[in-house]
Structures are given as C-alpha cells and as structure tokens.
Design an enzyme around this catalytic site. Structure first.
Site, PDB file in Angstrom:
ATOM      1  N   HIS A   8       0.815  -1.211   0.000  1.00 28.23           N
ATOM      2  CA  HIS A   8       0.000   0.000   0.000  1.00 28.23           C
ATOM      3  C   HIS A   8       0.855   1.271   0.000  1.00 28.23           C
ATOM      4  CE1 HIS A   8       0.417  -0.715   4.465  1.00 28.23           C
ATOM      5  NE2 HIS A   8       0.512   0.588   4.509  1.00 28.23           N
ATOM      6  N   HIS A  88       3.756   7.338   3.409  1.00 26.93           N
ATOM      7  CA  HIS A  88       4.705   6.208   3.439  1.00 26.93           C
ATOM      8  C   HIS A  88       4.331   5.206   2.352  1.00 26.93           C
ATOM      9  CE1 HIS A  88       1.395   4.655   6.021  1.00 26.93           C
ATOM     10  NE2 HIS A  88       1.783   3.459   5.607  1.00 26.93           N
ATOM     11  N   GLU A 137       7.424   1.429   5.360  1.00 27.56           N
ATOM     12  CA  GLU A 137       6.842   0.401   6.240  1.00 27.56           C
ATOM     13  C   GLU A 137       7.180  -0.964   5.667  1.00 27.56           C
ATOM     14  OE1 GLU A 137       2.626   0.809   6.807  1.00 27.56           O
ATOM     15  OE2 GLU A 137       2.403  -1.237   7.527  1.00 27.56           O
TER      16      GLU A 137
HETATM   17  C1  LIG Z   1       0.602   0.714  11.503  1.00 31.20           C
HETATM   18  C2  LIG Z   1      -0.765   1.009  10.997  1.00 31.20           C
HETATM   19  C3  LIG Z   1      -0.782   1.375   9.535  1.00 31.20           C
HETATM   20  C4  LIG Z   1      -0.382   0.162   8.697  1.00 31.20           C
HETATM   21  O1  LIG Z   1      -0.132   0.312   7.498  1.00 31.20           O
HETATM   22  O2  LIG Z   1      -0.392  -0.960   9.260  1.00 31.20           O
HETATM   23  C5  LIG Z   1       0.131   2.531   9.247  1.00 31.20           C
HETATM   24  O3  LIG Z   1       0.893   2.588   8.304  1.00 31.20           O
HETATM   25  S1  LIG Z   1       0.052   3.805  10.377  1.00 31.20           S
HETATM   26  C6  LIG Z   1       1.234   5.013   9.783  1.00 31.20           C
HETATM   27  C7  LIG Z   1       1.495   6.000  10.875  1.00 31.20           C
HETATM   28  N1  LIG Z   1       2.549   5.535  11.759  1.00 31.20           N
HETATM   29  C8  LIG Z   1       3.825   5.888  11.519  1.00 31.20           C
HETATM   30  O4  LIG Z   1       4.122   6.612  10.591  1.00 31.20           O
HETATM   31  C9  LIG Z   1       4.855   5.332  12.484  1.00 31.20           C
HETATM   32  C10 LIG Z   1       6.273   5.725  12.058  1.00 31.20           C
HETATM   33  N2  LIG Z   1       6.390   7.167  11.950  1.00 31.20           N
HETATM   34  C11 LIG Z   1       7.069   7.920  12.910  1.00 31.20           C
HETATM   35  O5  LIG Z   1       7.605   7.402  13.886  1.00 31.20           O
HETATM   36  C12 LIG Z   1       7.091   9.420  12.679  1.00 31.20           C
HETATM   37  O6  LIG Z   1       6.084   9.757  11.750  1.00 31.20           O
HETATM   38  C13 LIG Z   1       8.455   9.950  12.128  1.00 31.20           C
HETATM   39  C14 LIG Z   1       9.560   9.682  13.150  1.00 31.20           C
HETATM   40  C15 LIG Z   1       8.807   9.332  10.797  1.00 31.20           C
HETATM   41  C16 LIG Z   1       8.327  11.452  11.912  1.00 31.20           C
HETATM   42  O7  LIG Z   1       7.782  11.985  13.080  1.00 31.20           O
HETATM   43  P1  LIG Z   1       7.650  13.595  13.210  1.00 31.20           P
HETATM   44  O8  LIG Z   1       7.040  14.156  11.956  1.00 31.20           O
HETATM   45  O9  LIG Z   1       6.945  13.908  14.490  1.00 31.20           O
HETATM   46  O10 LIG Z   1       9.160  13.989  13.394  1.00 31.20           O
HETATM   47  P2  LIG Z   1       9.989  15.112  12.693  1.00 31.20           P
HETATM   48  O11 LIG Z   1       9.123  16.250  12.300  1.00 31.20           O
HETATM   49  O12 LIG Z   1      11.146  15.353  13.576  1.00 31.20           O
HETATM   50  O13 LIG Z   1      10.521  14.385  11.348  1.00 31.20           O
HETATM   51  C17 LIG Z   1      11.858  13.986  11.266  1.00 31.20           C
HETATM   52  C18 LIG Z   1      12.264  14.208   9.831  1.00 31.20           C
HETATM   53  O14 LIG Z   1      11.536  13.277   9.003  1.00 31.20           O
HETATM   54  C19 LIG Z   1      10.749  14.000   8.061  1.00 31.20           C
HETATM   55  N3  LIG Z   1       9.507  13.276   7.929  1.00 31.20           N
HETATM   56  C20 LIG Z   1       8.513  13.161   8.839  1.00 31.20           C
HETATM   57  N4  LIG Z   1       7.515  12.371   8.352  1.00 31.20           N
HETATM   58  C21 LIG Z   1       7.910  12.012   7.108  1.00 31.20           C
HETATM   59  C22 LIG Z   1       7.328  11.215   6.079  1.00 31.20           C
HETATM   60  N5  LIG Z   1       6.118  10.631   6.259  1.00 31.20           N
HETATM   61  N6  LIG Z   1       7.985  11.052   4.908  1.00 31.20           N
HETATM   62  C23 LIG Z   1       9.204  11.642   4.736  1.00 31.20           C
HETATM   63  N7  LIG Z   1       9.834  12.411   5.663  1.00 31.20           N
HETATM   64  C24 LIG Z   1       9.175  12.584   6.831  1.00 31.20           C
HETATM   65  C25 LIG Z   1      10.550  15.393   8.624  1.00 31.20           C
HETATM   66  O15 LIG Z   1      10.330  16.299   7.593  1.00 31.20           O
HETATM   67  C26 LIG Z   1      11.875  15.599   9.297  1.00 31.20           C
HETATM   68  O16 LIG Z   1      12.849  15.891   8.332  1.00 31.20           O
HETATM   69  P3  LIG Z   1      13.736  17.215   8.496  1.00 31.20           P
HETATM   70  O17 LIG Z   1      14.667  17.191   7.340  1.00 31.20           O
HETATM   71  O18 LIG Z   1      14.383  17.103   9.861  1.00 31.20           O
HETATM   72  O19 LIG Z   1      12.726  18.346   8.439  1.00 31.20           O
HETATM   73 CO   LIG Z   2       0.789   1.679   6.389  1.00 34.60          CO
END
Ligand SMILES: CC[C@H](C(=O)O)C(=O)SCCNC(=O)CCNC(=O)[C@H](O)C(C)(C)COP(=O)(O)OP(=O)(O)OC[C@H]1O[C@@H](n2cnc3c(N)ncnc32)[C@H](O)[C@@H]1OP(=O)(O)O
Ligand SMILES: [Co+2]
Length: 145
Positions: A8, A88, A137
């Site tokens: 997905h 993602h 993921e």
């Molecule tokens: C599990 C159920 C379902 C499934 O399919 O089964 C799902 O997929 S649920 C999906 C939601 N859950 C998650 O995404 C869990 C993992 N994600 C995380 O832990 C956070 O989203 C994280 C750590 C990737 C980012 O968290 P946050 O935005 O609070 O942190 P920052 O702002 O400090 O981001 C750090 C850095 O990463 C860049 N960033 C954030 N999100 C994304 C993204 N989706 N794609 C690409 N880049 C991302 C953000 O811009 C920051 O970059 P920087 O250069 O420092 O600005």
């Molecule tokens: Co997902």
C-alpha cells in the site's frame, strides 16, 4: 533480502471522510472499506482497493490515515502538510524478523518496535532519512487462508 510486493501507499489526511469521498467521487473508486480506529497506532484508517492486474481487487491499496489526537505519529506531518499527502509506502516481506535484521544490519534506523499493522500482520517502519527521504513500512505478507 528481495524486494517484495508494494502492499500500500499510505496517504495522510486531516479528514478521512472527505478523502473517502474524493476517491469515490473524483477517482471513481468502487471498493473502499469503512474507516476504523487503531488507537494503539494513533490513526484512523480506511483502505481504497485499486484494481489488480486482472481488473480484480487484489491491487495495491491506498491506505488513508488520519491522526487520532495530538500524540498521533502523523500529527506533525499534518501540521506541516495541512492538505495531507503521500506519507509512506509499505512493502511485503515473508519474515518480519529477518527483514528487521536486514535493515538494522545496514545501519537503518527502525522506528520503535515491531507492531501489529492494519492488515493484522507484524510491521515496522524505517526512518525516512535512511530511506532516500521516504518513510518505509515493512510488513509481513498477510495470509489469505
Ligand atoms: C501501523 C498502521 C498502519 C499500517 O499500514 O499498518 C500505518 O501505516 S500507520 C502510519 C502512521 N505511523 C507511523 O508513521 C509510524 C512511524 N512514523 C514515525 O515514527 C514518525 O512519523 C516519524 C519519526 C517518521 C516522523 O515523526 P515527526 O514528523 O513527528 O518527526 P519530525 O518532524 O522530527 O521528522 C523527522 C524528519 O523526518 C521527516 N519526515 C517526517 N515524516 C515524514 C514522512 N512521512 N515522509 C518523509 N519524511 C518525513 C521530517 O520532515 C523531518 O525531516 P527534516 O529534514 O528534519 O525536516
Ligand atoms: Co501503512
């Protein structure tokens, strides 16, 4: 490790009902699940099933996700991207633990622990900065018994 099926594309949205209406009315989707909450993952989820190669519904899904509260892992993403958007991608693997060792062995940051995903199988996430900018993921292939 071999590249597995693209299960997905995760698409974040601030309003999952509006996103469902968009995929139904603008994109012509005919197979969209009812949304459901995953409080342990901090998201509300709905799947848009896309046609598969044979025109059936075993194609790659659009996984619509909306934040459940300010502690949601996607709350920050929506604050930065108020319209939502591509969040993602999820690839399938046969063995989640072997895959976990593969990525950690290559110095990739796995986020948190292996958890149960929206398809009922174990998943983990690899930090976007270690994955060419794409939050990735990794999920164990669902069993279609
Ligand atoms: C599990 C159920 C379902 C499934 O399919 O089964 C799902 O997929 S649920 C999906 C939601 N859950 C998650 O995404 C869990 C993992 N994600 C995380 O832990 C956070 O989203 C994280 C750590 C990737 C980012 O968290 P946050 O935005 O609070 O942190 P920052 O702002 O400090 O981001 C750090 C850095 O990463 C860049 N960033 C954030 N999100 C994304 C993204 N989706 N794609 C690409 N880049 C991302 C953000 O811009 C920051 O970059 P920087 O250069 O420092 O600005
Ligand atoms: Co997902």
């Amino acid at each position: 490790m071999k590249l597995g099926r693209l299960n997905h594309v995760g698409v974040a949205t601030p309003d999952i009902d509006a996103a469902i209406a968009f995929y139904r009315d603008t994109m012509g989707a005919t197979d969209i699940t009812e949304p459901f909450d995953m409080p342990e993952q901090g998201v509300r989820v709905a799947f848009v099933n896309t046609p598969g190669a044979g025109g059936n519904m075993d194609g790659t899904q659009v996984e619509l996700i909306a934040p459940l509260g300010e502690n949601s892992p996607i709350f920050g993403f929506i604050r930065k991207n108020p319209l939502g958007g591509q969040h993602h991608v999820a690839f399938e693997v046969p063995d989640i633990h072997a895959a976990h060792d593969w990525f950690t062995g290559r110095g990739k940051r796995v986020l948190g622990t292996i958890r149960t995903g929206a398809h009922g199988t174990p998943v983990f996430f690899v930090h976007p900065r270690d994955m060419n900018g794409m939050l990735t993921e990794i999920m164990e292939t669902p069993r279609h018994d």
